[in-house]
Design a protein around this motif. Structure first.
Motif, PDB file in Angstrom:
ATOM      1  N   LEU A  31      84.869  83.830 100.111  1.00 23.07           N
ATOM      2  CA  LEU A  31      83.439  83.594  99.920  1.00 23.07           C
ATOM      3  C   LEU A  31      83.171  82.192  99.397  1.00 23.07           C
ATOM      4  O   LEU A  31      82.506  81.394 100.039  1.00 23.07           O
ATOM      5  CB  LEU A  31      82.838  84.623  98.958  1.00 23.07           C
ATOM      6  N   THR A  32      83.678  81.895  98.212  1.00 18.24           N
ATOM      7  CA  THR A  32      83.361  80.625  97.571  1.00 18.24           C
ATOM      8  C   THR A  32      84.349  80.363  96.447  1.00 18.24           C
ATOM      9  O   THR A  32      85.226  81.179  96.169  1.00 18.24           O
ATOM     10  CB  THR A  32      81.910  80.644  97.036  1.00 18.24           C
ATOM     11  N   THR A  33      84.158  79.240  95.806  1.00 17.38           N
ATOM     12  CA  THR A  33      84.909  78.910  94.602  1.00 17.38           C
ATOM     13  C   THR A  33      83.889  78.562  93.530  1.00 17.38           C
ATOM     14  O   THR A  33      82.974  77.781  93.771  1.00 17.38           O
ATOM     15  CB  THR A  33      85.843  77.705  94.839  1.00 17.38           C
ATOM     16  N   VAL A  34      84.032  79.167  92.364  1.00 16.54           N
ATOM     17  CA  VAL A  34      83.145  78.884  91.238  1.00 16.54           C
ATOM     18  C   VAL A  34      83.889  77.943  90.295  1.00 16.54           C
ATOM     19  O   VAL A  34      84.971  78.277  89.809  1.00 16.54           O
ATOM     20  CB  VAL A  34      82.750  80.184  90.493  1.00 16.54           C
ATOM     21  N   ASN A  35      83.307  76.765  90.082  1.00 16.80           N
ATOM     22  CA  ASN A  35      83.884  75.835  89.113  1.00 16.80           C
ATOM     23  C   ASN A  35      83.490  76.298  87.723  1.00 16.80           C
ATOM     24  O   ASN A  35      82.298  76.447  87.434  1.00 16.80           O
ATOM     25  CB  ASN A  35      83.389  74.410  89.362  1.00 16.80           C
ATOM     26  N   ARG A  36      84.489  76.551  86.890  1.00 11.02           N
ATOM     27  CA  ARG A  36      84.208  77.065  85.555  1.00 11.02           C
ATOM     28  C   ARG A  36      83.556  75.994  84.695  1.00 11.02           C
ATOM     29  O   ARG A  36      83.967  74.846  84.688  1.00 11.02           O
ATOM     30  CB  ARG A  36      85.502  77.565  84.906  1.00 11.02           C
TER      31      ARG A  36
END
Length: 143
Positions: A31-36
């Motif tokens: 789906l996606t990558t979430v940058n913390r």
């Protein structure tokens, strides 16, 4: 047949790869990558994904050591995943994720989509591998 709405997570220190699955629970997809950032911002990013996908379960990979032990990194992942699960009010399950990032990198290299500067691609592919493992285990247990 009940609809399957699960989100797979590959939790890292800087990014979290995110995957989802089809409604039948057969195939996991990136789906996606979430940058913390801050935990609060992370929760909001995941809340949007969960609402959009109508997800009702989180599956996170645990990076066990090669000996199958829970090391420092695994403890950090478990802690973060539990905090996220509580904040989102969703149940959480874990899957052994040893070598999934390496597998994801190999898959991307073989499909010519790999660049060492695009770590997010590896993270979301690893999340799909983690979720696919969970789906396969779930399917084999129901047969």
């Amino acid at each position: 047949m009940e609809r399957v709405a699960v989100i797979g997570l590959d939790i890292g220190l800087r990014r979290v790869g995110v995957a989802g699955c089809d409604g039948l629970g057969l195939i996991a997809t990136e789906l996606t990558t979430v940058n913390r950032r801050s935990f609060k911002e992370d929760v909001e990013a995941f809340r949007r994904i969960i609402e959009e996908r109508e997800a009702n379960l989180l599956v996170a990979g645990i990076p066990y050591t090669m000996k199958g032990e829970i090391g420092f990194q695994a403890k950090q992942v478990i802690k973060y995943a539990k905090r996220l699960s509580n904040a989102l009010e969703l149940p959480l399950e874990f899957v052994d994720e040893r070598l999934t990032s390496l597998e994801a990198e190999e898959q991307l290299k073989s499909s010519k989509k790999y660049s060492s500067r695009q770590k997010g691609l590896i993270d979301k592919r690893a999340a799909a591998i983690i979720l696919q493992q969970w789906l396969d285990i779930r399917r084999s247990q129901s047969n």
